[in-house]
Enzyme design. Structure first.
Site, mmCIF file in Angstrom:
data_model
loop_
_atom_site.group_PDB
_atom_site.id
_atom_site.type_symbol
_atom_site.label_atom_id
_atom_site.label_comp_id
_atom_site.label_asym_id
_atom_site.label_seq_id
_atom_site.Cartn_x
_atom_site.Cartn_y
_atom_site.Cartn_z
ATOM 1 N N ALA A 1 -1.749 -13.530 3.199
ATOM 2 C CA ALA A 1 -1.538 -13.293 4.611
ATOM 3 C C ALA A 1 -2.632 -13.472 5.328
ATOM 4 C CB ALA A 1 -0.789 -12.098 4.959
ATOM 5 N N THR B 1 -13.813 -11.515 5.073
ATOM 6 C CA THR B 1 -15.008 -11.650 4.258
ATOM 7 C C THR B 1 -14.628 -10.896 2.712
ATOM 8 O OG1 THR B 1 -16.632 -11.113 5.761
ATOM 9 C CG2 THR B 1 -17.200 -10.646 3.324
ATOM 10 N N LYS C 1 -16.189 8.012 2.393
ATOM 11 C CA LYS C 1 -16.447 7.575 1.003
ATOM 12 C C LYS C 1 -16.766 9.042 0.451
ATOM 13 C CE LYS C 1 -18.402 3.135 2.302
ATOM 14 N NZ LYS C 1 -19.548 2.303 2.663
ATOM 15 N N LYS D 1 -11.486 2.772 2.875
ATOM 16 C CA LYS D 1 -11.970 3.785 2.609
ATOM 17 C C LYS D 1 -11.365 4.726 3.665
ATOM 18 C CE LYS D 1 -14.906 1.125 2.803
ATOM 19 N NZ LYS D 1 -15.866 0.036 3.020
ATOM 20 N N ASP E 1 -18.750 6.651 8.193
ATOM 21 C CA ASP E 1 -18.254 5.726 7.341
ATOM 22 C C ASP E 1 -18.641 6.472 5.721
ATOM 23 O OD1 ASP E 1 -17.536 2.970 5.628
ATOM 24 O OD2 ASP E 1 -19.543 3.420 5.208
ATOM 25 N N GLU F 1 -11.038 1.269 -6.144
ATOM 26 C CA GLU F 1 -12.424 1.116 -6.696
ATOM 27 C C GLU F 1 -13.464 0.511 -5.283
ATOM 28 O OE1 GLU F 1 -15.328 1.975 -8.128
ATOM 29 O OE2 GLU F 1 -14.085 1.974 -9.882
ATOM 30 N N VAL G 1 -15.350 2.701 -2.196
ATOM 31 C CA VAL G 1 -16.378 3.316 -2.355
ATOM 32 C C VAL G 1 -17.521 2.470 -3.103
ATOM 33 C CG1 VAL G 1 -17.710 5.621 -2.830
ATOM 34 C CG2 VAL G 1 -15.152 5.520 -2.239
#
Lengths: 432, 432
Positions: B43, B13, B203, B103, B199, B127, B130
């Protein structure tokens, strides 16, 4: 590394704030910048009692700072056009970098100033010129650099937002709140710059240039103030699920660029609709990132100093290297001149409030005028005359349409026998 | 200037999004960066049908990219810990800059990775790690560099925010919404990382390091998920003028630093309370700027690619200069190790929901327990038992108090004969 030596020109609210932030946060700033940032000299007509300048060289001549060989960066915080412009150009001519909070100067003379800076290999930084402490210049010039910016919209004048917030929250009238804002020091004795949207137009001009890579063209910005907004409109907007905010709006379309400051209905569900009081906020829509929103204090000693000093930290890191490591003044390496659309060509949605005589067929006549010009009605409220009055009110929300079509429709509605007085027209943006 | 040659590792994605943003916005990006940014090699284990890679060199070996002498920057978008870490270290060893959206990798192995990069004079940019497309790393590392950061608080997991928003807007139950989120692709088949706050803790760990200049210490982050939040709590919070959000909160106090992810009541008047659905938002409070707020999409191909490419543009401008022109990895030149407070030492306010038998004196017993421990009650709701039921509910909001005192109070309340089951405790932050 050697300390960065700063000359602060102007020691009023923002100058004093900058002086104090550099002192209070000196240790943190040096840890971030990798070197100290020290105030080498200050120019002020009078000392600021909030600042301990006992160990600082102080002059009353700003040009002495601009030509001082010991100063690396001048911070222009005197405001206004003429002296400020001469000061900045003198500093550049003397090989100094410049940090300024002067939105008027950048919006009106920025192209000339940046050209002079580029010829000398120095940078003019202006994060503090727009939306105070919100790092919006950095967000658009750098943070969103991957995007084609589609549009941006901002509450970029705290005075106006304070007035509109009070009108809504407390049901007060415009002039009543304005008077209080002047007493609180939020509004100047001559409030024109703030409430008529000139200050916001300066800031919007800067934002649109760095968003699209176009020259600064303040003179083409359409500007409409908030002094004609009534409590009634605030309440009807609310009833329709909207808030009225004084927005700067700029949109990149196939035909050209919108550049306009005016009162605007925005849906109350958007987080920006909750940005109240003297706060500022800017929404930016990019083709990769979608919508982003930035909120914070738009003025005041601390917030503006925060932006000034952030620019100094950026300079501290990059000033000894080639100019190409620093971000382009207007974000783009090559500026392209794209047409700014006259307001008649701009497409937006509208809120209309029409005072009418309370008789049969009035709504049908209005609806016919709109429909004949391809204007669709999105929502409608019709209010009976108040007890003892004879006039009814029709409030409409329309779909998006070109302003010139709306002008024609409004002229036709005002020409109806049943219409009393002028039609109130406020633009609507969904910000979706 | 010569183009920047990028090797993209991973074409899922985010990798596909990055590939496409670089292609679609190539002209804009080159105008901003002053040079082209081109994809030299990709890759991928399998091609992404959304990407036209017909003119691109493709390999299935990420290490071939990391060692390719024609590649200047590798973009690590494979995720996970082990291979990603080896990949990043190999790229650094080969003198390449790295951009990553990982992250977990940065929060857990960042200190080691940054040290390796500094030894080689290259940069690792993150960048995208998070809050997706929100340029929050840049805002804190650069935009707010003038400030001592006092605290920050963020909605930094879109899945959790989607679930809480649906629970509130539609009165649905946690597991019902979770199932839908999984069907929509917002939540993984194993939702632990998202809904248990891991998760978000990754962050928050990164944000607190760049806010205070402390080492990354994910293992010390207190983490509590949202799976125990009930519709009832959402409704009582609403009645009290609050919303429940899953927040990462970090505060710099004299005793040490808070680092905690948990469900939190926040006042509904704050703009961040209106940040709904999969959106992310971060509030940052600095001693000069006051409160600032940043809102946008926290995930997805376009937003994450926006952040990845912004890092590439920064590198394009600075990669040929000395490393000192680039921002320090964790924002500070010198990292200082400050204690992260155990959750028992943290001070916050609380929402308590207590199920009690409906008899005289119960409220007095609860109030006494709180008052004996110095806990002030800010607001209270007592609900009669529902028709046919025997249990009443007492809902309390308290002032700020150390968690260990609250633990003792809760234990005492649970020990009362009149209390039924466990006390529900949700922390409250005013974000003022």
């Amino acid at each position: 590394m050697k300390p960065v030596k700063v000359g602060i020109c102007g020691l009023g609210t923002v100058g004093g704030g900058t002086f104090n932030v550099l002192a209070t946060n000196a240790q943190n700033i040096a840890r971030r910048a990798g070197r100290e940032i020290i105030v080498e000299q200050v120019a002020a007509r009078s000392l600021n009692p909030a600042c301990d300048t006992s160990n600082t060289k102080v002059t009353d001549d700003v040009f002495a700072v601009a030509t001082n060989p010991d100063v690396d960066v001048i911070v222009e915080l005197i405001g206004g056009y003429d002296v400020a412009k001469k000061l900045v150009l003198t500093a550049i001519e003397n090989g100094k970098h410049v940090v300024t909070a002067n939105k008027a100067l950048i919006a009106v003379h920025g192209d000339e100033i940046f050209a002079a800076a580029e010829a000398k290999g120095v940078s003019v930084m202006y994060e503090a010129a727009v939306a105070g402490g919100i790092p919006i210049i950095k967000a658009i010039r750098e943070g969103l650099a991957a995007n084609r910016i589609n549009w941006l919209a901002g509450i970029i004048n705290g005075t106006g937002n304070f007035i509109l917030t009070e009108m809504r929250d407390k049901g007060r009238d415009f002039y009543d709140v304005l008077k209080e804002a002047q007493e609180l020091g939020y509004a100047e004795a001559d409030p024109t710059f703030d409430v008529e949207g000139i200050d916001a137009a300066h800031k919007l001009t800067i934002l649109s240039s760095i968003a699209y890579g176009i020259p600064l063209q303040f003179e083409r910005c359409y500007t409409e103030g908030i002094s004609k907004i009534t409590r009634e409109d605030v309440e009807f907007a609310e009833e329709l699920g909207y808030r009225i905010k004084h927005l700067g709006v700029s949109r990149q379309t196939e035909k050209g660029i919108d550049l306009r400051v005016h009162p605007t209905l925005i849906p109350e569900a958007r987080p920006i609709a909750k940005v109240d009081g003297v706060l500022n906020a800017v929404m930016v829509n990019g083709n990769a990132v979608g919508n982003t929103l930035y909120v914070g204090a738009g003025a005041g000693a601390g917030p503006t100093a925060s932006a000034v000093v952030a620019d100094l930290v950026d300079l501290a890191r990059t000033m000894d290297a080639d100019a190409s490591v620093r971000v382009n003044h207007l974000a783009f390496d090559k500026i392209e001149d794209v047409q700014v659309l006259p307001i008649e060509e701009v497409e937006t949605a509208y809120y209309l409030r029409i005072q009418v005589q309370d008789k049969a067929g009035v709504l049908a006549s209005v609806a016919t005028i709109l429909s004949e010009r391809g204007i669709n009605i999105e929502a409608i409220i019709q209010k009976e005359p108040k007890e003892g009055e004879e006039l009814a009110q029709i409030i409409l929300l329309t779909h998006r349409i070109q302003e010139k079509n709306m002008n024609a429709a409004i002229a036709a509605i005002e020409g109806l026998d049943s219409t009393v007085g002028s039609v109130t027209r406020i633009r609507v943006e969904q910000l979706a």
